[in-house]
Structure formats: structure tokens, C-alpha cells
Design a protein around this motif. Structure first.
Motif, PDB file in Angstrom:
ATOM      1  N   LEU A  30       0.823  -1.210   0.000  1.00 38.17           N
ATOM      2  CA  LEU A  30       0.000   0.000   0.000  1.00 38.17           C
ATOM      3  C   LEU A  30       0.856   1.259   0.000  1.00 38.17           C
ATOM      4  CD1 LEU A  30      -2.864  -1.018   2.470  1.00 38.17           C
ATOM      5  CD2 LEU A  30      -3.012  -0.748  -0.013  1.00 38.17           C
ATOM      6  N   ARG A  33       1.791   1.986  -3.576  1.00 40.80           N
ATOM      7  CA  ARG A  33       0.686   1.858  -4.539  1.00 40.80           C
ATOM      8  C   ARG A  33       0.821   2.857  -5.689  1.00 40.80           C
ATOM      9  NH1 ARG A  33      -1.202   4.109   0.121  1.00 40.80           N
ATOM     10  NH2 ARG A  33      -2.200   6.167  -0.011  1.00 40.80           N
ATOM     11  N   TRP A  37       0.514   1.966  -9.822  1.00 39.58           N
ATOM     12  CA  TRP A  37      -0.337   2.588 -10.837  1.00 39.58           C
ATOM     13  C   TRP A  37       0.504   3.249 -11.925  1.00 39.58           C
ATOM     14  CZ3 TRP A  37      -4.429   0.197 -10.088  1.00 39.58           C
ATOM     15  CH2 TRP A  37      -5.011   0.045  -8.838  1.00 39.58           C
ATOM     16  N   ILE A 127       5.446  -5.627  -6.713  1.00 38.18           N
ATOM     17  CA  ILE A 127       4.793  -4.532  -7.422  1.00 38.18           C
ATOM     18  C   ILE A 127       4.839  -4.748  -8.933  1.00 38.18           C
ATOM     19  CG2 ILE A 127       5.091  -2.093  -8.043  1.00 38.18           C
ATOM     20  CD1 ILE A 127       3.696  -2.300  -5.454  1.00 38.18           C
ATOM     21  N   SER A 131       1.559  -4.839 -11.217  1.00 33.52           N
ATOM     22  CA  SER A 131       1.290  -3.778 -12.198  1.00 33.52           C
ATOM     23  C   SER A 131       0.977  -4.372 -13.566  1.00 33.52           C
ATOM     24  CB  SER A 131       2.492  -2.837 -12.290  1.00 33.52           C
ATOM     25  OG  SER A 131       3.625  -3.494 -12.826  1.00 33.52           O
TER      26      SER A 131
END
Length: 283
Positions: A30, A33, A37, A127, A131
Motif C-alpha cells: 500500500l 501503490r 499505478w 509490485i 502492475s
């Protein structure tokens, strides 16, 4: 005269790796995050940059594949389509299959494609495959929208089972991500994996009911039992059932697919976690 302390009397600093954390560190994910994105957006921009049709390729490719399958299996082979127009029937299967294949493909190559980041800065390595999943799901959302447009054109209306459509997509993503985590970890050391995955996906496309139905009477009972060992079989059937209201898979087959998906995801996380600290050194 200065006294020189012996080595045993000098202070020592011991450097060692931290204890392994949980398989999925949600608080840390988190915190990063925004990076997730940003990477997903970059992936989408790069994929369709300098193309004449741009994002239209997202729906044009599966539509062309559905037309080919409808002609080959529906017109030439005359296979059943559970009472639905073969083009809509085939496009539904391709939409579900592409969701699985795109997540697996992009997650598999996510570490190698971002090798420079891995060797220079710290961030949760998870990540990168996550993604890739986000960008793949954005592509799939366009296909799902086109799916509903085609159903409206052919006057095919979904029943109450449509509420379960996100569930089948979620299980497909979990299964593909679990495989992607394993293959991405192996690909860091062995680039051969990148050449094996397309071959396996091509094989899986034809042994899964993507463009043909399990209700085909030409399939023997023994062969149907073998096909049920493929966890994608019941998920593709369930995807079509949610859209068309016909051809519901057995509950036991769905439970089997769910267990396999969760087991594969857990195995993928274990492999990824064990090799995570060596990614930057090997890549």
C-alpha cells in the motif's frame, strides 16, 4: 607506547539478512501503490505508442480471432455452440482466455523487463507482476464491454448468473498470477522460460473449450474426464454460463478449479519469496 587491542577485543558489526516476512506484505504494498499505478499506466502507454489504431487493437485482435474460430469450428466443423450465435460464443471464450493469457504473459516478463529498476532502487518486487496484472485487466475490460455490445446486437440477454462473472474472472487472474510469479522468478535466471510460455499457451488454447463446447457429442466420456483435469475448462464454462445462462459446469469441477488456482497462487508466492532477494544480483 600504544597498546594494540587484539581482534577479539575490537567491536564487531554483524550484517545479516532480515528474517523472512509474510508472503504478502500488504502495508508495504500500500505504501508503494503510486508506483504500481505508474508502472501499469506506463505499460499501457508504451504498448500502443506509435500505432495507427492504438487502443482499438485491444478489441480488434480478439474479434478477429473470434471470427476465425466461428468460421472454422462453426461453419466448417459444424460444432455446437450451446444454442448461441457462434461468433458471440467464441468471443466469450476468447475474452476469458485472453484475460488468463495476458496476465500470465505480462507477469512472467515483468521482472526482466524492469531489470534496471531491480538493480538500482528498492521497492517491493511484487509490485512489478501486480502492475502487469492491472494493465492486463484494463485490456480485458474493453473486451468485456464489446462482449455486451455483441450480445445486445444478437439479442442475447444474460440471466441472474451474470453476478458471478467477476468471480470467474478473479479465479482466472489468481491462477494466471500464481503461474506468472513462478515463471517470472525462473525467467530471471533462465531466459529459456520466455520461449516456453508461448508454446504452452498455444497448447492450452486448443485443449481448453475456448471456441468449442463441452456438450459436443463427438467427445468421448473418457476424453471429457481428461479435459476436466484442466482447471480452465470449468472456468471457461462458468464464464459463458454467466453470460448466456446455459451450460453450467458441475459444482465439483468449479471447486476443483478454485482449489487448483489457490494452490498454484500459494506455490507461486513461495517461489517468488524465496528468490526475491537474489533478483537484483542475478538479473
Amino acid at each position: 607506547m600504544l597498546d594494540i587491542a587484539s581482534a577479539s577485543e575490537l567491536p564487531h558489526v554483524r550484517i545479516r539478512a532480515s528474517e523472512p516476512g509474510p508472503l504478502i506484505d500488504l502495508p508495504e504494498l500500500l505504501r508503494f501503490r503510486d508506483l504500481l499505478w505508474t508502472l501499469a499506466e506506463r505499460d499501457l502507454r508504451v504498448r500502443y505508442k506509435q500505432t495507427a489504431l492504438g487502443v482499438i487493437w485491444v478489441v480488434l485482435q480478439p474479434l478477429m480471432a473470434a471470427l476465425i474460430f466461428a468460421f472454422v469450428f462453426g461453419v466448417i466443423a459444424g460444432l455446437p455452440s450451446d444454442g448461441e450465435p457462434y461468433l458471440v460464443f467464441a468471443f466469450a471464450g476468447i475474452t476469458a482466455w485472453n484475460t488468463f493469457a495476458n496476465v500470465l504473459n505480462r507477469a512472467s516478463g515483468s521482472l526482466v523487463a524492469n531489470g534496471g529498476m531491480l538493480s538500482k532502487i528498492y521497492f517491493p518486487r511484487l509490485i512489478l507482476p501486480l502492475s502487469a496484472v492491472v494493465s492486463a485487466l484494463v485490456d480485458s475490460s474493453f473486451s468485456v464491454v464489446l462482449m455486451f455490445v455483441m450480445m445486445a446486437i444478437y439479442r442475447v440477454w444474460p440471466g441472474w448468473g451474470i453476478v458471478f462473472l467477476p468471480v470467474w474472472l478473479l479465479i482466472l487472474v489468481v491462477l494466471a498470477l500464481g503461474l506468472g510469479l513462478m515463471t517470472s522468478s525462473w525467467m530471471v535466471r533462465y531466459r529459456d522460460v520466455a520461449h516456453v510460455i508461448p508454446v504452452l499457451l498455444q497448447l492450452g488454447l486448443f485443449i481448453s473449450p475456448v471456441a468449442w463446447s463441452m456438450t459436443n457429442t463427438k467427445l468421448s466420456a473418457r476424453f471429457l474426464w481428461v479435459l476436466r483435469l484442466n482447471p480452465l475448462t470449468s472456468l471457461l464454462e462458468a464464464f459463458r454460463w454467466s453470460l448466456f445462462g446455459r451450460g453450467a459446469p458441475p459444482l465439483a469441477a468449479l471447486a476443483y478449479s478454485l482449489v487448483v488456482a489457490l494452490a498454484v497462487f500459494w506455490m507461486g508466492m513461495m517461489v517468488f519469496k524465496q528468490q526475491e532477494r537474489s533478483f537484483a544480483d542475478v538479473i
